[in-house]
Design a protein around this motif. Structure first.
Motif, PDB file in Angstrom:
ATOM      1  N   ILE A 693       1.210  44.698 -17.032  1.00 17.16           N
ATOM      2  CA  ILE A 693       2.043  44.832 -15.836  1.00 17.16           C
ATOM      3  C   ILE A 693       1.749  46.288 -14.958  1.00 17.16           C
ATOM      4  CG2 ILE A 693       2.211  42.908 -15.768  1.00 17.16           C
ATOM      5  CD1 ILE A 693       5.012  43.687 -16.356  1.00 17.16           C
ATOM      6  N   ASP A 694       2.515  46.821 -14.094  1.00 18.53           N
ATOM      7  CA  ASP A 694       2.613  48.415 -13.186  1.00 18.53           C
ATOM      8  C   ASP A 694       3.653  47.938 -14.673  1.00 18.53           C
ATOM      9  OD1 ASP A 694       0.755  49.284 -11.878  1.00 18.53           O
ATOM     10  OD2 ASP A 694       2.261  47.681 -10.322  1.00 18.53           O
ATOM     11  N   GLY A 695       3.842  49.177 -15.082  1.00 18.39           N
ATOM     12  CA  GLY A 695       5.293  49.964 -16.220  1.00 18.39           C
ATOM     13  C   GLY A 695       5.324  49.432 -17.072  1.00 18.39           C
ATOM     14  N   GLY A 696       4.795  48.412 -18.078  1.00 18.80           N
ATOM     15  CA  GLY A 696       4.624  47.992 -18.744  1.00 18.80           C
ATOM     16  C   GLY A 696       4.123  46.622 -19.554  1.00 18.80           C
ATOM     17  N   SER A 697       4.359  45.626 -19.901  1.00 22.79           N
ATOM     18  CA  SER A 697       3.467  45.008 -20.619  1.00 22.79           C
ATOM     19  C   SER A 697       4.517  43.268 -20.525  1.00 22.79           C
ATOM     20  CB  SER A 697       2.572  44.928 -21.821  1.00 22.79           C
ATOM     21  OG  SER A 697       2.070  45.981 -22.168  1.00 22.79           O
ATOM     22  N   GLU A 698       3.944  42.416 -20.203  1.00 22.49           N
ATOM     23  CA  GLU A 698       4.564  41.192 -20.903  1.00 22.49           C
ATOM     24  C   GLU A 698       3.870  40.519 -22.072  1.00 22.49           C
ATOM     25  OE1 GLU A 698       5.185  39.167 -16.040  1.00 22.49           O
ATOM     26  OE2 GLU A 698       3.127  39.059 -16.826  1.00 22.49           O
ATOM     27  N   ILE A 699       3.949  39.740 -22.841  1.00 24.19           N
ATOM     28  CA  ILE A 699       4.321  38.881 -24.093  1.00 24.19           C
ATOM     29  C   ILE A 699       4.028  37.614 -24.308  1.00 24.19           C
ATOM     30  CG2 ILE A 699       4.559  38.914 -26.074  1.00 24.19           C
ATOM     31  CD1 ILE A 699       5.159  41.326 -26.856  1.00 24.19           C
ATOM     32  N   TYR A 700       2.603  36.571 -23.575  1.00 26.77           N
ATOM     33  CA  TYR A 700       3.205  35.920 -23.820  1.00 26.77           C
ATOM     34  C   TYR A 700       2.667  34.766 -24.993  1.00 26.77           C
ATOM     35  CZ  TYR A 700       3.333  36.030 -19.041  1.00 26.77           C
ATOM     36  OH  TYR A 700       3.213  36.336 -17.361  1.00 26.77           O
ATOM     37  N   VAL A 701       4.005  33.413 -25.388  1.00 30.95           N
ATOM     38  CA  VAL A 701       2.869  32.827 -27.121  1.00 30.95           C
ATOM     39  C   VAL A 701       3.135  31.642 -26.343  1.00 30.95           C
ATOM     40  CG1 VAL A 701       4.642  34.907 -28.088  1.00 30.95           C
ATOM     41  CG2 VAL A 701       5.762  32.495 -27.022  1.00 30.95           C
ATOM     42  N   GLY A 702       2.547  31.102 -27.584  1.00 28.66           N
ATOM     43  CA  GLY A 702       2.118  29.655 -27.541  1.00 28.66           C
ATOM     44  C   GLY A 702       1.244  28.677 -26.749  1.00 28.66           C
ATOM     45  N   GLY A 703       0.309  29.542 -26.762  1.00 30.29           N
ATOM     46  CA  GLY A 703      -0.860  28.765 -25.955  1.00 30.29           C
ATOM     47  C   GLY A 703      -1.955  28.453 -26.574  1.00 30.29           C
ATOM     48  N   ASN A 704      -3.146  27.249 -25.768  1.00 32.56           N
ATOM     49  CA  ASN A 704      -3.807  27.102 -27.189  1.00 32.56           C
ATOM     50  C   ASN A 704      -5.084  26.941 -26.338  1.00 32.56           C
ATOM     51  OD1 ASN A 704      -5.656  25.834 -28.801  1.00 32.56           O
ATOM     52  ND2 ASN A 704      -4.236  24.415 -29.194  1.00 32.56           N
TER      53      ASN A 704
END
Length: 827
Positions: A693-704
């Motif tokens: 994203i602008d100015g950084g990152s998002e970390i998502y977990v637990g997907g399948n």
């Protein structure tokens, strides 16, 4: 002397009959079973799970090879009986085997109905009936994209769901105006269709197939209205027909099925029929429960036990279609003289319909919530009159929740009613296991009767029978161990490994008093992982405890060859590496080179003895496509070339893959990095995904993205690449330390809760401690391909003279030339 009993067919109905016969009179017959498939008895209901990748052949076997040998049953597999001499009482197979019988049971099952369309003989047109069909679909999905399923019944929808999971585009063709018309009414069907469309299925309803188009291989399906649909694979799932040809040729009376009386006798003395091939009172049943009921009657007859005979069955269907629970029983459509009570909740996706005639429950349909299914089926069978109080059936006397608990249902059930549809276990059988065999827990009942051992849907009812029989105070709540060899849980095992510094599987099993001192295929790999996770430096990996793919560092294929997937960091390769891959593929005549969904190249069909040399000439690290480890880090182009990219996703993906490659984990782990919120790398359905994203990152977990599709949840937002790597390392190590062996992150996050994960990682000092531990493990990891290439002893296991097939022919209890061979001890 014992009589000779021969059974033609090795399926669920027939073997269930044999099981019951052995219980009633185990010493009356010498039993021979002849089966056309090369497998022991397996659960055909769970073929969709194999197709979906949730199970393999071993998982769905109901009676393994050792069961036949321990019960002194002579089993011949891979042979079809082609002649019955009813006068001389012999049967002969297509391989020349001739067997004498005193009593003969035909359990030949059914055949898939194939529409007689022009072009139906083309390559790529198959049915969905057995393991071989599953293997064909799985293999086809590796090279082709478009699939068409003809038939919108249960079997067709199961096939469609499995093909979706194989990343094929799936269209379901159905002649009727709504799906599963034999099990659902229009409302329930439309709700099901909407759910399946959201999963990716496409539907062509009220379509009449006219011809299959294409040259040698199918290219599409033409309809009678002049339209057509493209297809690389066509699966016909339009119904089944009793397999009666052998009986017909033998002079046995045949109508739609093999005609039998109430004792399951055919028109020829000493010849019986049971299962889908049999026709009783004009009805040939295709559901498993009636077939088990037939088997119970036949077992009593041949055991010499008096019985009332088979009176026919009231059928019910309790199913899970592509993750959606549905139930139907009796007359569930609106007919003259019937009235219906309906409850529909579109918000929660729940629909309930009960049909009455003269005040009695005659049918029901449930969608989304099937908890009332067994109770309603019991009411249909009992014929209780609810005139003037019909609403009590769904709302209770106070107009609130359903009136009957599982305990009430148990009281109302007849003893011969089947509780476990997967394994044909009746209420009486469960009660007998409690009163006569001393079972006092669910686990003991499961081990004794197989009830709840397959899909687990009947577990609440089995527990209710246990409580009703023993009383709540006498029921033992036994915790489930990591396998049947022990009652110790995962946490107890890990705690003992830490506290007592246990470093080998043998030590764990000895100190913790395993019931089976050798362990099994479930606990040995788990122990090997837990030991390596707790003591990465002290524990020596135990290759014999690993699965076949991990032992050989390549995925075994159905023909005994292997696939080789080298590491391609972040999906980015070079001309030099591509040239090496091409040269190796040509030199070793690799039959298929495929681009995988994880942006890698898969060489399929490599001989075991060629693996070390292939690895050497590739000169690339292992991609661990075979292991419970980090598989891939998928990336998009990111800011390197894409006009929408906000971060360098390629650089981050490569860094992550190099950072965590070779990491052993409880189950396979897939990562992804997307360079912008457009999410082209599918980061939000990965075990861990990074979205720039602008100015950084998002970390998502637990997907399948597999069978049980689950969207990942946001773990944290960070500003720098260093923070991405730190949080990823801490998250992966926390997963390694707290998950059950074999548990995907999607299951683990749901079990422990995302808030628990966030709390464990919120403090920087806690993250640093986790990172330190994962670094220790990663520092010990070595590339297995390189190890084998450089170690003559390891490499010798792959030599042509010593590279034996992985599925050992001739081992105790395994088949050789279609016949079970016993060990010296068994002889």
């Amino acid at each position: 002397m014992k009589k000779k009993l021969v059974m033609i067919g090795n399926g669920m109905a027939g073997v269930s009959f044999v099981e019951q016969l052995l219980k009633l009179n185990p010493n009356r017959y010498d039993i021979t079973i002849i089966g056309a498939e090369p497998h022991p008895n397996y659960n055909r209901i769970m073929l969709s799970s194999v197709l979906a990748g949730d199970a393999n052949m071993q998982d769905i076997v109901l009676n393994d090879w050792s069961w036949y040998s321990s019960n002194h049953i002579e089993l011949h597999t891979g042979q079809a009986v082609n002649h019955i001499d009813t006068a001389g009482r012999t049967v002969t197979t297509d391989k020349g085997l001739k067997v004498v019988y005193d009593e003969l049971v035909l359990a030949t099952g059914s055949l898939p109905f194939m529409l007689p369309l022009p072009g139906a003989d083309k390559e790529g047109v198959i049915a969905f009936r057995d393991i071989k069909d599953c293997e064909t679909m799985i293999e086809t999905a590796k090279s082709y994209k478009k699939a068409v399923v003809i038939g919108g019944g249960l079997l067709g929808l199961e096939a469609a769901r499995g093909l979706l999971n194989l990343n094929m585009e799936v269209s379901v063709v159905h002649i009727h105006n709504y799906l599963m018309e034999r099990q659902l009414d229009l409302t329930a069907s439309r709700m099901l269709q909407a759910e399946l469309e959201s999963q990716g299925m496409q539907f062509l309803l009220e379509k009449h197939s006219d011809a299959i188009i294409g040259r040698k291989r199918v290219a599409g399906l033409k309809f009678k209205d002049g339209t057509h649909v493209e297809a690389d694979l066509i699966v016909m799932a339009v119904g089944i027909r009793p397999n009666v040809q052998l009986a017909k040729e033998s002079g046995i009376e045949v109508n739609r099925g093999i005609v039998v009386d109430d004792q399951m006798r055919t028109s020829i003395p000493n010849v019986y029929a049971v299962g889908e091939c049999a026709e009783h009172r004009g009805i040939a049943y295709g559901l498993v429960a009636p077939l088990y009921e037939q088997g119970a009657v036949l077992a009593k007859s041949l055991a010499g036990v008096e019985n009332e005979g088979y009176q026919g069955s009231v059928v019910s269907t309790k199913l899970k279609v592509s993750g959606v629970h549905v139930f139907s029983a009796g007359i569930f459509t609106d007919e003259p003289g019937t009235k219906a009570l309906r409850v529909q909740d579109d918000l929660d996706g729940v629909y309930k319909k009960v049909v009455f005639r003269d005040g009695k429950v005659v049918g029901a349909v449930l969608f989304g919530d099937t908890a009332d299914g067994s109770r309603l089926f019991s009411l249909i069978r009992s014929g209780e009159d609810f005139s003037g109080r019909e609403k009590e059936v769904l709302f209770g006397t106070g107009g609130g929740s359903s009136p009957a608990s599982n305990e009430d249902l148990v009281t109302a059930m007849s003893g011969d009613e089947i509780v476990c549809g997967c394994n044909g276990v009746t209420k009486d059988t469960i009660v007998e296991s409690i009163t006569e065999n001393g079972c006092v827990s669910l686990n003991e009942i499961k081990a004794c009767t197989k009830a709840s051992a397959s899909c687990g849907g009947c577990k609440p009812l089995v527990e209710a029978i246990l409580t009703a029989t023993l009383g709540a105070d006498n029921v033992q709540t036994v915790k489930e161990g990591i396998c049947g060899c022990t009652r110790h849980t995962r946490d107890e095992v890990v705690e003992a490994i830490k506290r007592m510094r246990l470093t080998t599987s043998k030590e764990v099993m000895h100190v913790m008093e395993w019931d089976n001192p050798e362990g099994c295929s479930k606990c040995r790999p788990a122990l090997n992982y837990y030991l390596g996770m707790v003591w990465p430096e002290e524990h020596d990996d135990e290759p014999e405890s690993r699965f076949v793919n991990e032992r050989n560092h390549a995925n075994i294929q159905k023909d005994g060859t292997f696939s080789v997937v080298p590491r391609i960091y972040g999906g980015v390769t070079t001309p030099d590496d591509l040239q090496k891959i091409a040269s190796v593929a040509q030199k070793y005549q690799v039959p298929l080179v495929k681009i995988t969904g994880g942006q890698r190249i898969d060489l399929l069909g490599v001989k075991k003895e060629d693996l070390p040399q292939v690895w050497k000439e590739l000169d690339m690290p292992s991609g661990y496509a075979y292991g419970k480890a980090l598989r891939t880090v998928k990336t998009c182009v990111g800011s390197t070339f894409c006009r929408f990219g906000t971060q360098d996703s390629i650089k981050m993906g490569i860094e992550m893959e190099k950072r965590f490659e070779r990491l052993n984990t409880p189950a396979k782990v897939k990562l992804a990095v997307s360079g912008c919120p457009r999410n082209c790398a599918e980061s939000t359905i990965k075990d861990l995904g990074v979205v720039a994203i602008d100015g950084g990152s998002e970390i998502y977990v637990g997907g399948n993205g597999g069978t049980r599709v689950r969207a990942a949840e946001l773990l944290v937002k960070v500003k720098t690449d260093e923070e991405v790597l730190e949080w990823t390392a801490a998250y992966l190590q926390y997963y390694r330390e707290t998950a059950n062996f074999g548990e995907r992150t999607s299951e683990w996050v749901q079990r422990v809760g995302l808030d628990t994960v966030k709390k464990a990682l919120e403090k920087k000092e806690d993250r640093e401690a986790l990172v330190s531990r994962i670094d220790k493990t990663l520092g010990l990891m070595k590339d297995p391909w390189k190890q084998i290439i450089e170690n003559d002893e390891l490499r010798s296991a792959f030599d042509a003279l010593t590279a034996a097939p992985e599925r050992g022919a001739g081992a105790a209890g395994e088949p050789v030339d279609g016949k079970v061979i016993l060990s010296d001890k068994d002889r």
